[in-house]
Design a protein around this motif. Sequence first.
Motif, PDB file in Angstrom:
ATOM      1  N   ALA A  94      50.452  40.223  25.108  1.00  0.00           N
ATOM      2  CA  ALA A  94      49.736  40.391  26.371  1.00  0.00           C
ATOM      3  C   ALA A  94      49.109  39.090  26.843  1.00  0.00           C
ATOM      4  CB  ALA A  94      48.658  41.462  26.215  1.00  0.00           C
ATOM      5  N   GLN A  95      49.096  38.895  28.150  1.00  0.00           N
ATOM      6  CA  GLN A  95      48.440  37.739  28.746  1.00  0.00           C
ATOM      7  C   GLN A  95      46.962  38.057  28.975  1.00  0.00           C
ATOM      8  OE1 GLN A  95      49.894  34.676  29.342  1.00  0.00           O
ATOM      9  NE2 GLN A  95      51.561  35.639  28.171  1.00  0.00           N
ATOM     10  N   PRO A  96      46.078  37.110  28.715  1.00  0.00           N
ATOM     11  CA  PRO A  96      44.648  37.353  28.967  1.00  0.00           C
ATOM     12  C   PRO A  96      44.396  37.714  30.420  1.00  0.00           C
ATOM     13  CG  PRO A  96      44.957  35.372  27.635  1.00  0.00           C
ATOM     14  CD  PRO A  96      46.324  35.781  28.108  1.00  0.00           C
ATOM     15  N   GLN A  97      43.428  38.626  30.623  1.00  0.00           N
ATOM     16  CA  GLN A  97      43.056  39.076  31.961  1.00  0.00           C
ATOM     17  C   GLN A  97      41.611  38.676  32.261  1.00  0.00           C
ATOM     18  OE1 GLN A  97      45.175  40.487  33.965  1.00  0.00           O
ATOM     19  NE2 GLN A  97      46.818  41.042  32.545  1.00  0.00           N
ATOM     20  N   ALA A  98      41.282  38.603  33.535  1.00  0.00           N
ATOM     21  CA  ALA A  98      39.905  38.316  33.937  1.00  0.00           C
ATOM     22  C   ALA A  98      38.999  39.460  33.490  1.00  0.00           C
ATOM     23  CB  ALA A  98      39.825  38.146  35.445  1.00  0.00           C
ATOM     24  N   PRO A  99      37.731  39.161  33.198  1.00  0.00           N
ATOM     25  CA  PRO A  99      36.813  40.226  32.757  1.00  0.00           C
ATOM     26  C   PRO A  99      36.472  41.183  33.882  1.00  0.00           C
ATOM     27  CG  PRO A  99      35.617  38.173  33.068  1.00  0.00           C
ATOM     28  CD  PRO A  99      37.075  37.833  33.214  1.00  0.00           C
ATOM     29  N   LEU A 100      36.164  42.407  33.511  1.00  0.00           N
ATOM     30  CA  LEU A 100      35.695  43.417  34.459  1.00  0.00           C
ATOM     31  C   LEU A 100      34.210  43.205  34.726  1.00  0.00           C
ATOM     32  CD1 LEU A 100      37.356  46.438  32.636  1.00  0.00           C
ATOM     33  CD2 LEU A 100      38.076  45.562  34.880  1.00  0.00           C
ATOM     34  N   ALA A 101      33.795  43.381  35.966  1.00  0.00           N
ATOM     35  CA  ALA A 101      32.374  43.326  36.307  1.00  0.00           C
ATOM     36  C   ALA A 101      31.779  44.714  36.150  1.00  0.00           C
ATOM     37  CB  ALA A 101      32.188  42.837  37.739  1.00  0.00           C
ATOM     38  N   LEU A 102      30.638  44.804  35.485  1.00  0.00           N
ATOM     39  CA  LEU A 102      29.968  46.088  35.306  1.00  0.00           C
ATOM     40  C   LEU A 102      29.299  46.499  36.612  1.00  0.00           C
ATOM     41  CD1 LEU A 102      27.837  47.374  32.390  1.00  0.00           C
ATOM     42  CD2 LEU A 102      26.880  47.408  34.689  1.00  0.00           C
ATOM     43  N   SER A 103      29.645  47.675  37.096  1.00  0.00           N
ATOM     44  CA  SER A 103      29.083  48.199  38.344  1.00  0.00           C
ATOM     45  C   SER A 103      28.050  49.279  38.033  1.00  0.00           C
ATOM     46  CB  SER A 103      30.202  48.797  39.206  1.00  0.00           C
ATOM     47  OG  SER A 103      29.684  49.708  40.144  1.00  0.00           O
ATOM     48  N   PRO A 104      26.790  49.092  38.453  1.00  0.00           N
ATOM     49  CA  PRO A 104      25.775  50.134  38.234  1.00  0.00           C
ATOM     50  C   PRO A 104      26.146  51.461  38.899  1.00  0.00           C
ATOM     51  CG  PRO A 104      24.728  48.051  38.807  1.00  0.00           C
ATOM     52  CD  PRO A 104      26.196  47.865  39.024  1.00  0.00           C
ATOM     53  N   GLY A 105      26.694  51.393  40.124  1.00  0.00           N
ATOM     54  CA  GLY A 105      27.082  52.616  40.815  1.00  0.00           C
ATOM     55  C   GLY A 105      28.184  53.356  40.100  1.00  0.00           C
ATOM     56  N   MET A 106      29.161  52.623  39.591  1.00  0.00           N
ATOM     57  CA  MET A 106      30.260  53.258  38.865  1.00  0.00           C
ATOM     58  C   MET A 106      29.783  53.798  37.516  1.00  0.00           C
ATOM     59  SD  MET A 106      33.335  50.641  39.945  1.00  0.00           S
ATOM     60  CE  MET A 106      34.639  51.521  39.108  1.00  0.00           C
TER      61      MET A 106
END
Length: 225
Positions: A94-106
């Motif tokens: 697998a190729q590295p992916q950008a990190p996910l941003a933590l969403s307070p609403g989600m």
Amino acid sequence: MRRSSLSILLLLSVAASPAIAGEEKFADAQSTSSRAVIREMNLARQNPALYATFVSELRARMNGNLMVLPGRTRIRTKEGAAALDEAIRFLRNAQPQAPLALSPGMCRAAADHCADQASGGFGHAGRDSSHADGRIARYGTFGGCWGENISYGKATARDVVLALIIDDGLPARKHRQNIFNSNFNFAGAAFGRHARFGTMCSMDFAGSYTERGQSPAETLVARNF
């Protein structure tokens, strides 16, 4: 009479305090666990080769079709070691992916689903027939693609993410696809109590997300603690 009434009020206040404190601790643990799950998924996304070593370590813990996760969660697998080997191959390539941003609403949307299923519910549909897209729309505006993963019976972030990446018994590996989907940039997660499985964790994903009345999303850089 006044003194007696004051005494009763004082006793009620003292009796209620441990319960209130317990709920506050649970809320704090929820917040910490949400961050831990997003951080764990980011570790897998940003360094899949490292995460392959975590799956490799599980091979030594296999006893027939029984897999023991790091948090001592026991899973009776359908595919046995073959699912682990397939996950290892995927992660190594697998190729590295950008990190996910933590969403307070989600995170709040994920917590809604956990609360809805606390009595023993199962699956992606809420009792009000809602799905993840409708739940995340309660707290913000999303764009692009969206998705949801749900894990039952696992109490640590690593157990949750490892099991979803291995995705035993699901040939399409849809939970894994969500974790590594390069079109997802935002995510929210929540743990909750579950009458049947003890615990559950709900995770929501979106391509874009604008918070409604919440703090802005936070990017959690992956760290291997």
